[in-house]
Motif scaffolding. Structure first.
Motif, PDB file in Angstrom:
ATOM      1  N   GLU A   1       0.809  -1.211   0.000  1.00 10.77           N
ATOM      2  CA  GLU A   1       0.000   0.000   0.000  1.00 10.77           C
ATOM      3  C   GLU A   1       0.844   1.262   0.000  1.00 10.77           C
ATOM      4  O   GLU A   1       1.978   1.283   0.479  1.00 10.77           O
ATOM      5  CB  GLU A   1      -0.954   0.024   1.195  1.00 10.77           C
ATOM      6  CG  GLU A   1      -0.310   0.062   2.561  1.00 10.77           C
ATOM      7  CD  GLU A   1      -1.344   0.020   3.691  1.00 10.77           C
ATOM      8  OE1 GLU A   1      -2.459  -0.490   3.459  1.00 10.77           O
ATOM      9  OE2 GLU A   1      -1.022   0.512   4.781  1.00 10.77           O
TER      10      GLU A   1
ATOM     11  N   LYS B   1       0.211   4.890   1.474  1.00  8.69           N
ATOM     12  CA  LYS B   1      -0.683   5.472   2.473  1.00  8.69           C
ATOM     13  C   LYS B   1      -1.294   6.779   1.994  1.00  8.69           C
ATOM     14  O   LYS B   1      -0.627   7.618   1.370  1.00  8.69           O
ATOM     15  CB  LYS B   1       0.092   5.714   3.763  1.00  8.69           C
ATOM     16  CG  LYS B   1      -0.755   5.604   5.028  1.00  8.69           C
ATOM     17  CD  LYS B   1      -1.149   4.161   5.296  1.00  8.69           C
ATOM     18  CE  LYS B   1      -1.839   4.022   6.644  1.00  8.69           C
ATOM     19  NZ  LYS B   1      -2.369   2.647   6.840  1.00  8.69           N
TER      20      LYS B   1
ATOM     21  N   PRO C   1      -6.295   8.299   5.236  1.00 12.38           N
ATOM     22  CA  PRO C   1      -5.490   7.071   5.242  1.00 12.38           C
ATOM     23  C   PRO C   1      -6.281   5.824   5.615  1.00 12.38           C
ATOM     24  O   PRO C   1      -5.857   4.711   5.294  1.00 12.38           O
ATOM     25  CB  PRO C   1      -4.406   7.367   6.282  1.00 12.38           C
ATOM     26  CG  PRO C   1      -4.987   8.430   7.154  1.00 12.38           C
ATOM     27  CD  PRO C   1      -5.840   9.271   6.258  1.00 12.38           C
TER      28      PRO C   1
ATOM     29  N   ARG D   1      -9.594   2.934   1.654  1.00 11.42           N
ATOM     30  CA  ARG D   1      -8.779   2.147   0.732  1.00 11.42           C
ATOM     31  C   ARG D   1      -9.346   2.164  -0.687  1.00 11.42           C
ATOM     32  O   ARG D   1     -10.545   1.970  -0.885  1.00 11.42           O
ATOM     33  CB  ARG D   1      -8.731   0.676   1.164  1.00 11.42           C
ATOM     34  CG  ARG D   1      -7.941   0.357   2.404  1.00 11.42           C
ATOM     35  CD  ARG D   1      -7.986  -1.164   2.627  1.00 11.42           C
ATOM     36  NE  ARG D   1      -7.370  -1.571   3.877  1.00 11.42           N
ATOM     37  CZ  ARG D   1      -6.081  -1.861   4.024  1.00 11.42           C
ATOM     38  NH1 ARG D   1      -5.275  -1.766   2.978  1.00 11.42           N
ATOM     39  NH2 ARG D   1      -5.602  -2.234   5.196  1.00 11.42           N
TER      40      ARG D   1
ATOM     41  N   THR E   1      -5.636   5.843   0.797  1.00  8.48           N
ATOM     42  CA  THR E   1      -4.648   4.776   0.696  1.00  8.48           C
ATOM     43  C   THR E   1      -4.944   3.916  -0.527  1.00  8.48           C
ATOM     44  O   THR E   1      -6.078   3.490  -0.740  1.00  8.48           O
ATOM     45  CB  THR E   1      -4.672   3.903   1.962  1.00  8.48           C
ATOM     46  OG1 THR E   1      -4.259   4.705   3.075  1.00  8.48           O
ATOM     47  CG2 THR E   1      -3.743   2.709   1.836  1.00  8.48           C
TER      48      THR E   1
ATOM     49  N   THR F   1      -4.229   0.383  -2.162  1.00  9.55           N
ATOM     50  CA  THR F   1      -3.805  -0.957  -1.756  1.00  9.55           C
ATOM     51  C   THR F   1      -3.694  -1.855  -2.983  1.00  9.55           C
ATOM     52  O   THR F   1      -4.580  -1.858  -3.848  1.00  9.55           O
ATOM     53  CB  THR F   1      -4.818  -1.558  -0.758  1.00  9.55           C
ATOM     54  OG1 THR F   1      -4.901  -0.706   0.391  1.00  9.55           O
ATOM     55  CG2 THR F   1      -4.387  -2.944  -0.310  1.00  9.55           C
TER      56      THR F   1
END
Length: 512
Positions: A304, A306, A311, A314, A357, A359
């Motif tokens: 990931e 951030k 944060p 996702r 974030t 991912t």
């Protein structure tokens, strides 16, 4: 379909899309009067977002074209590591290697590990028609098939799996039988050019669908149990591919199958079926696959970048790292996995700070039903409300030409904003309106997370999918690099959107 009809259909789809999105927007507004962020954003703000995303997406595309390491990584994955059955040493090695590659690119990464009941290792399988002609033929065990009790010889019996009366007709007559339960597959003609890679391997239904699919599935399982209980030797399945190509799947998850089961090439399956119409046929078969004595570990790779403002939210992109074992696992799905790795390299190299974030997930066990996606959702269950969206790449090496909406019409207005810059930069078609429902994104979809699927052109996918020709030489560098850029650009666009895409109600039943 003629070009004129294609354009007419596209126009009709676009008009339908406008109607649907308008209705969805009105419905969302009436049901959620407090959520007015979409309506309060001015046209200038929307134009500003679009312009910024177009510039960012173009820079992402340029970075991939100039510095991509996707093909180098894919070459190592398919050549030095090779095919990656879930739970196998090769799959575990691939997980460890991709973990290090993310870290090499400066992206935080870790493994999340689970167990499957058994790993399975293919042995050397052999088959021979012994009567009325003698002919050695190629055969391949279905994944997680139990082995035969050494070489077994028996009469070939056609047992119609769709006819309940067959159960009684052959009761007590299946000892040492070699079973066939379907006529030879209908192979699409060369003139049947699929619209996309998904349709190349799962042709769309035409006409009125047959009723009772679940009942037929239960009936087939009942038949297989009866055949096993009565001592049938092996079940033969048609690979359904041209040019002596094999197919591969599993019917038993990570447990030994009820009955030894194997694929024949379409040509040999058809030969045996024709011989059977003329009289008795006998065969000798030996399947030699082996199982781990106990559970085997398998991992997903999670990385990931951030978010700077949100944060805890996702944006997820990914592809599955596991593969079947007849080839090298190149286009299914080394391409999707390495495109995800390249998307991470690209965004990190650009040095940007996403608001949310981002991912990156390399899944395991997709080929046997999605154990990797299930593991991620189980481990991160508390975070599901803050999973803004997910996108998966899993259809080979061909160019991405659209993203599938998967019936999430409530997300259409915002998805249009996210998607329009991608259309401009990557020359994509309009969002696709069909429901496909097959890959790791489905686990997210079932939990209410907005989840989507890249649709790709079918470059050699019909032939390579699950076969021995799923090899590195089939990869088209420019096309799969475009897919990596689309993944990265989509993730960036979602990360920068002023509001999150709306979740939907869970699509799972009680107790699931």
């Amino acid at each position: 379909m003629s070009l004129l009809r294609s354009r007419a259909c596209l126009l009709c789809s676009f008009l339908l899309f406008l109607c649907i999105t308008g209705l969805v927007s009105q419905k969302a507004s009436s049901q959620n009067p407090a959520d007015t962020s979409q309506n309060t954003r001015s046209e200038d703000e929307k134009r500003s977002y679009r312009s910024a995303m177009e510039q960012a997406d173009q820079k992402i595309s340029d970075e991939v074209k100039a510095h991509s390491e996707l093909v180098t990584n894919l070459g190592y994955l398919t050549t030095e590591i090779g095919a990656r059955l879930t739970g196998s040493p090769q799959m575990n090695r691939a997980s460890d290697w991709t973990l290090q590659r993310f870290k090499d690119y400066g992206v935080d990464a870790h493994l999340e590990t689970t167990e499957v009941p058994h790993s399975w290792t293919r042995g050397r399988d052999t088959a021979e028609i012994t009567a009325p002609v003698r002919k050695n033929i190629e055969i391949r065990s279905v994944g997680w098939s139990k082995a035969t009790d050494g070489p077994v010889s028996g009469r070939v019996i056609f047992l119609n799996a769709d006819n309940p009366s067959e159960l009684e007709k052959y009761k007590g007559k299946l000892k040492d039988a070699v079973l066939m339960t379907r006529p030879p597959a209908e192979i699409p003609p060369d003139s049947d050019v699929p619209n996309n890679a998904y349709d190349a391997v799962i042709p769309p239904n035409r006409g009125v669908p047959r009723a009772g699919a679940q009942g037929r599935f239960r009936q087939r399982r009942q038949l297989m149990k009866m055949a096993s209980d009565e001592g049938a030797a092996v079940l033969l399945t048609d690979s359904g591919k041209t040019d002596s190509l094999f197919n591969m799947t599993t019917f038993s998850g990570y447990e030994p199958s009820q009955l030894p089961t194997a694929f024949l090439t379409h040509e040999d399956y058809s030969l045996i079926y024709r011989l059977l119409q003329a009289g008795p046929v006998a065969m000798k078969v030996n399947l030699t696959g082996t199982f781990s004595p106990g559970p085997a570990k398998t991992s997903i790779t999670v990385a990931e970048i951030k978010g700077s403002q949100h944060p805890d939210e996702r944006v997820i992109i990914g592809g599955h790292l596991d593969s079947w074992d007849l080839g090298q696992g190149a286009v299914d799905n080394g391409t999707g996995a390495m495109a995800t790795l390249e998307a991470a390299r690209t965004l990190k190299a650009l040095g940007w700070k996403p608001k949310r974030t981002i991912t990156f997930i390399l899944f395991t066990g997709e080929e046997e039903g999605g154990v990797g996606a299930e593991l991620f959702m189980k481990n991160h269950a508390a975070e599901i409300p803050k999973m803004d969206a997910a996108l998966v790449l899993d259809l080979g090496t061909g160019r991405v030409f659209t993203i599938v909406l998967e019936n999430q019409f409530e997300t259409a207005p915002l998805m249009e904003e996210i998607y329009r810059p991608l259309q401009e930069v990557f020359n994509l078609d309009s969002l696709d309106m069909r429901f496909y429902g097959s890959s790791d994104h489905i686990e997210f979809l079932n939990k209410g997370v907005p989840a989507y699927f890249c649709l790709q052109v079918p470059d050699h996918y019909r032939q390579a999918h699950h076969s021995q020709t799923d090899t590195f030489d089939k990869v088209i560098p420019d096309e799969i690099n475009q897919g990596a850029a689309v993944l990265a650009a989509w993730a960036w666009n979602v990360s920068e959107l002023p509001q999150a895409l709306p979740h939907h109600a869970s699509r799972e039943g009680p107790g699931e």
